[in-house]
Design a protein around this motif. Structure first.
Motif, short mmCIF file in Angstrom:
data_model
loop_
_atom_site.label_atom_id
_atom_site.label_comp_id
_atom_site.label_asym_id
_atom_site.label_seq_id
_atom_site.Cartn_x
_atom_site.Cartn_y
_atom_site.Cartn_z
N VAL A 25 0.83 -1.21 0.00
CA VAL A 25 0.00 0.00 0.00
C VAL A 25 0.86 1.25 0.00
O VAL A 25 0.53 2.26 -0.64
CB VAL A 25 -0.99 0.02 1.19
CG1 VAL A 25 -0.28 0.20 2.53
CG2 VAL A 25 -2.05 1.10 0.99
N THR A 26 2.00 1.20 0.67
CA THR A 26 2.91 2.35 0.69
C THR A 26 3.60 2.52 -0.66
O THR A 26 3.82 3.64 -1.13
CB THR A 26 3.93 2.18 1.82
OG1 THR A 26 3.24 2.25 3.07
CG2 THR A 26 5.01 3.26 1.78
N LEU A 27 3.92 1.41 -1.32
CA LEU A 27 4.47 1.50 -2.67
C LEU A 27 3.43 2.06 -3.63
O LEU A 27 3.76 2.86 -4.51
CB LEU A 27 4.95 0.12 -3.13
CG LEU A 27 5.61 0.05 -4.51
CD1 LEU A 27 6.79 1.00 -4.61
CD2 LEU A 27 6.03 -1.39 -4.82
N ALA A 28 2.17 1.65 -3.47
CA ALA A 28 1.09 2.20 -4.31
C ALA A 28 0.98 3.71 -4.13
O ALA A 28 0.80 4.46 -5.09
CB ALA A 28 -0.23 1.52 -3.96
N ARG A 29 1.14 4.18 -2.90
CA ARG A 29 1.09 5.62 -2.66
C ARG A 29 2.26 6.33 -3.33
O ARG A 29 2.11 7.44 -3.86
CB ARG A 29 1.06 5.93 -1.17
CG ARG A 29 0.92 7.41 -0.90
CD ARG A 29 0.58 7.72 0.53
NE ARG A 29 0.46 9.17 0.73
CZ ARG A 29 0.09 9.74 1.88
NH1 ARG A 29 -0.19 8.98 2.94
NH2 ARG A 29 0.01 11.05 1.98
#
Length: 310
Positions: free
Chosen positions: A101-105
């Motif tokens: 999810v942090t990579l997606a952000r």
């Protein structure tokens, strides 16, 4: 305006030996997201914090503890969306990132793209300093044992999500004090899926959607079915027509069942703070924090409440 966060740990037939841990996990994630909101953080920050907590908890099928594909490997998908700007970022088929999810952000904030996949996503992660982990570090002992038991992929929707061995997605939606909404969804997909299979979770309008003018949704369930009906956007289309978020969720899940025999669940929140947690599977672990306290449930008709400690 009061802030609200809702989280889910996946809609499936959660067995008794995972029930308590699943509920505890979503409650902890909701508290993590609520803490961000109470500290003046944005809805976007809150959903990322909540989903990271779920990804770090091996009870759930996201990040640590994710299901394995037919080759016994982890392949992770995630999405995050900002309802204020409609900015969105997603990753798919990522193998060695603990918090996709942090990579997606990072995809949302540091590229001109919406989704990166596989090797390209990992190259991007390295370029922006998102640390990789050994792929085996994401595999729980429980999941390895379950994968060994069920090496043949079951194609029936009802078998997948009503059976004891199916596993599913995590997600969060929130509205902050400024009235901004956001969503995030993360998953390891279906156990014994084909290599490279991507379901609904990282697809905008399917696994999640957020728009300040309507609300935010995160979906869970049989990915192929959710893709066919664009479930997240379908729910919000009913909201646009004046229905409550609860009725919109129920009607959309029923439509998915009627049209493609798909089962699943969703969480939704409106810019005014109205929220719902709805599912057609046997169980879905969910929790929400609003101005009245912490709410949670697992079985149909559950709606328990706790007072938040100050």
């Amino acid at each position: 305006m009061s802030a609200v966060i809702v989280v889910h740990g996946g809609a499936w037939s959660i067995p008794e030996h995972l029930a308590e841990a699943s509920v505890d996990g979503v409650k902890a994630a909701a508290r993590a997201g609520s803490s961000v909101l109470l500290g003046g953080g944005s809805a976007l920050d809150a959903v990322e914090a909540a989903v990271r907590a779920l990804e770090d908890n091996s009870v759930f099928n996201a990040g640590h503890g994710a299901t394995l594909n037919i080759d016994g490997e982890v392949e992770l998908d995630a999405i995050i969306m900002d309802g204020r700007t409609l900015a969105c970022g997603a990753v798919s088929s990522v193998k060695n990132i603990a918090n996709p999810v942090t990579l997606a952000r990072a995809v949302m904030e540091k590229t001109e793209h919406v989704m990166l996949t596989g090797r390209g996503a990992n190259q991007f992660a390295e370029s922006v300093g998102v640390a990789a982990v050994p792929p085996e570090a994401l595999v729980s002992e429980y999941e390895r044992k379950e994968w060994q038991k069920h090496k043949t992929y079951v194609t029936g929707v009802e078998e997948d999500f009503s059976s004891r061995w199916a596993h599913d997605t995590v997600g969060a939606v929130a509205v902050d004090r400024a009235g901004n909404v956001a969503c995030a969804t993360s998953t390891g997909g279906i156990r014994n899926k084909m290599v490279g299979r991507v379901g609904d979770s990282p697809v905008i309008g399917c696994g999640g959607y957020a728009d300040n003018s309507i609300g935010a949704v995160s979906c869970t369930g049989h990915g192929e079915s959710i893709l066919k009906v664009t479930l997240a956007r379908l729910i919000l289309s009913h909201v646009e027509q004046g229905k409550s978020v609860e009725e919109s969720s129920r009607l959309s899940l029923q439509h998915m069942a009627d049209r493609v025999r798909g089962s699943g669940g969703s969480i939704a929140v409106s810019p005014s703070g109205e929220w719902a947690a709805t599912f057609t599977t046997t169980r879905m672990a969910w929790a929400a924090v609003d101005q009245e306290g912490l709410w949670y449930g697992l079985d149909p008709n559950d709606r328990f409440q706790e007072t938040l400690s100050q």
